[in-house]
Write an enzyme that holds these catalytic residues in place. Sequence first.
Site, PDB file in Angstrom:
ATOM      1  N   ARG A 107       0.845  -1.194   0.000  1.00 40.05           N
ATOM      2  CA  ARG A 107       0.000   0.000   0.000  1.00 40.05           C
ATOM      3  C   ARG A 107       0.884   1.250   0.000  1.00 40.05           C
ATOM      4  O   ARG A 107       1.952   1.267   0.632  1.00 40.05           O
ATOM      5  CB  ARG A 107      -0.875  -0.021   1.263  1.00 40.05           C
ATOM      6  CG  ARG A 107      -1.874   1.115   1.398  1.00 40.05           C
ATOM      7  CD  ARG A 107      -2.947   1.076   0.369  1.00 40.05           C
ATOM      8  NE  ARG A 107      -4.116   1.882   0.746  1.00 40.05           N
ATOM      9  CZ  ARG A 107      -5.054   2.229  -0.112  1.00 40.05           C
ATOM     10  NH1 ARG A 107      -4.979   1.876  -1.390  1.00 40.05           N
ATOM     11  NH2 ARG A 107      -6.093   2.936   0.278  1.00 40.05           N
ATOM     12  N   THR A 378      -9.132   0.781 -10.188  1.00 37.47           N
ATOM     13  CA  THR A 378      -8.542  -0.335  -9.444  1.00 37.47           C
ATOM     14  C   THR A 378      -8.702  -1.600 -10.289  1.00 37.47           C
ATOM     15  O   THR A 378      -9.446  -1.617 -11.256  1.00 37.47           O
ATOM     16  CB  THR A 378      -9.191  -0.496  -8.043  1.00 37.47           C
ATOM     17  OG1 THR A 378      -9.080   0.745  -7.350  1.00 37.47           O
ATOM     18  CG2 THR A 378      -8.577  -1.579  -7.199  1.00 37.47           C
ATOM     19  N   SER A 449      -7.940   1.325   2.991  1.00 35.65           N
ATOM     20  CA  SER A 449      -8.373   0.857   1.679  1.00 35.65           C
ATOM     21  C   SER A 449      -9.644   0.021   1.804  1.00 35.65           C
ATOM     22  O   SER A 449     -10.005  -0.422   2.896  1.00 35.65           O
ATOM     23  CB  SER A 449      -7.260   0.002   1.076  1.00 35.65           C
ATOM     24  OG  SER A 449      -7.698  -0.621  -0.106  1.00 35.65           O
ATOM     25  N   SER A 450     -10.289  -0.198   0.671  1.00 40.26           N
ATOM     26  CA  SER A 450     -11.426  -1.138   0.628  1.00 40.26           C
ATOM     27  C   SER A 450     -11.061  -2.388  -0.168  1.00 40.26           C
ATOM     28  O   SER A 450     -11.922  -3.267  -0.372  1.00 40.26           O
ATOM     29  CB  SER A 450     -12.643  -0.488  -0.040  1.00 40.26           C
ATOM     30  OG  SER A 450     -13.063   0.631   0.690  1.00 40.26           O
ATOM     31  N   GLY A 469     -13.563  -1.344  -7.655  1.00 36.20           N
ATOM     32  CA  GLY A 469     -14.859  -0.672  -7.510  1.00 36.20           C
ATOM     33  C   GLY A 469     -14.968   0.218  -6.295  1.00 36.20           C
ATOM     34  O   GLY A 469     -16.081   0.433  -5.803  1.00 36.20           O
ATOM     35  N   GLY A 470     -13.825   0.743  -5.796  1.00 27.45           N
ATOM     36  CA  GLY A 470     -13.861   1.726  -4.708  1.00 27.45           C
ATOM     37  C   GLY A 470     -14.571   1.178  -3.482  1.00 27.45           C
ATOM     38  O   GLY A 470     -14.388   0.028  -3.081  1.00 27.45           O
TER      39      GLY A 470
HETATM   40  N1  GLY Z   1      -8.233   3.250  -3.772  1.00 27.56           N
HETATM   41  C1  GLY Z   1      -9.227   2.307  -3.544  1.00 27.56           C
HETATM   42  C2  GLY Z   1      -9.032   1.560  -2.282  1.00 27.56           C
HETATM   43  O1  GLY Z   1      -7.920   1.348  -1.869  1.00 27.56           O
HETATM   44  O2  GLY Z   1      -9.972   1.191  -1.646  1.00 27.56           O
END
Ligand code: GLY
Length: 567
Positions: A107, A378, A449-450, A469-470
């Site tokens: 990350r 993503t 993050s997701s 997908g955020g």
């Molecule tokens: N940038 C999308 C995430 O890390 O959730």
Amino acid sequence: MYSLLRSVLNRKAPAWGLFVLLLALFWVLPLCAKPAAPPKAAIATAHPLATEAGHRILQAGGNAFDAAVAVSAVLAVVEPYSSGIGGGGFWLLHRQADDFQVMVDGRERAPLAADRNLYLDPQGQVIDGLSINGPLAAGIPGEPAALVHISDKYGRLPLKQVLAEAIEIARNGFPVDEHYRRMAQWRLKPLQSDPAASAQFLVNGEIPETGFLLRQPELAETLQRLAEEGHAGFYAGELAEKLVAGVKAAGGIWSLEDLQSYRVLEREPARGSYRGMQIISAAPPSSGGVVLLSMLNILSQFDLEAVPDLTRRHLIIEAMRRAYRDRASYLGDPDFVEMPIERLIHPFYAAGLARDISLEWATPSSSEAPERREGNDTTHFSIIDREGNRVAATLSVNYPFGACFVPPGTGVLLNDEMDDFSAQPGVPNVYGLVGGEANAIEPGKRMLSSMTPTFVETRDGVAVLGTPGGSRIITMLLHGILSLERGEGPEAWVSVPRFHHQYLPDLVQFEPGAFSEQQQAGLATMGHQLKPLSSTFGNMQGVFWNRESGEVSAASDSRGIGSAVVQ
Ligand code: GLY
């Protein structure tokens, strides 16, 4: 077993000894005899060129980890709107020989000069766009370090061989497709406003035509340097100097120390179970595994098969709402904040959350938050090799084409992952997600993050899945796992019509076709605010190895342009 045998062979042995032995022979032994490795390998990725690259690496004698490095690198070249070496991600690994599982955390981190007020004006208001476009939006990239780490520690082939195809595609080009054009259209203005990004991704400042061969010679050189010099090829020396100089000249705050001190971390995955299935998923700094397990734990308090279909959908929405509320309240970078993870993923805690769910009425979220635009940025890929090794990886530059900024002479498109921090606790980010103190900006901290790369071990098989997908990533995983639990295969997991709730804004967003007219009316009567979307979302990639039948299957979401192979 030895003492049991002895007692059975002893003529005075009680009859139960014989009974237990027979039980072992007919029941336990066949279970132990389940194949340790699948007869075929499988790969599903968001781009056919990446799937092909992974396939070739496996054919050349590489393992799933080599293939994961090759796939990540090719995606970095052909899907610049989704991921890249200017971004980061999470690679969930399973090594079959010793049943070892780990999450490689690549990350991005906040620059050391960042502070919690980075995106605020003197009045304390968030300055629109500052955490999305341009170098100030960029975290310190983790993907190059992760690729070198995975290759060195888990791969079998030399990094040079594994990166060769990505380098070749960057140098000689790939044909622009409609999806590229749509994403470039979305981010056209910021791409046009950075000369290096415009030169790399546009043609004379305009979106290239379908079929145009997009060459990225500077990115090819950077990848070549990474292949030859490893970690230091990106984080030190000439390239690091160019990255920092380019960022600083355009108003960013990176330093050489930021790059030199970047390290990949290995983390214990988040683990839990749901109706006899073992779930292994992303740990913080991703909220993915914790939120996923929380939703599943809440749902396990209900018999979803026994309730009417409308109630089932209502319960899923209410589980989503509660798990996302905890996401906002508690989660952040584990190296910076204390988080009650054990409690959050404990079934007893979920039982408490489930108790206040009414079967008839929606629970209003406590306050309103404005809606924001959502993207299918993503990327995710899933791999299983013939030894049973597996990789689920979700990678990102955040918003499409990241920060739309390339430090001159590097070919490296920078991420805008800084927007995943809470710029101001309680103020929503580009996904409309609110965050709390736990996810406030601090120097060197990883943003929440997701991304939710996940393995599921069922009674009869092993699944590898994930999606971009955020903020909707985690609820898409929920839909996929509920489909798996119904006994369905990868084609069904990736196709199931999706709906989503994230606590704030207090809306049930849904794809065309996800609810019938009657279901919409029923949910509205229960008090749910419905938001039909005009387009689909997500791009799930899944593979499944059925250990009972030996069958290996894979599917790439038809919402995207990806491909899956079983070889
Ligand atoms: N940038 C999308 C995430 O890390 O959730």
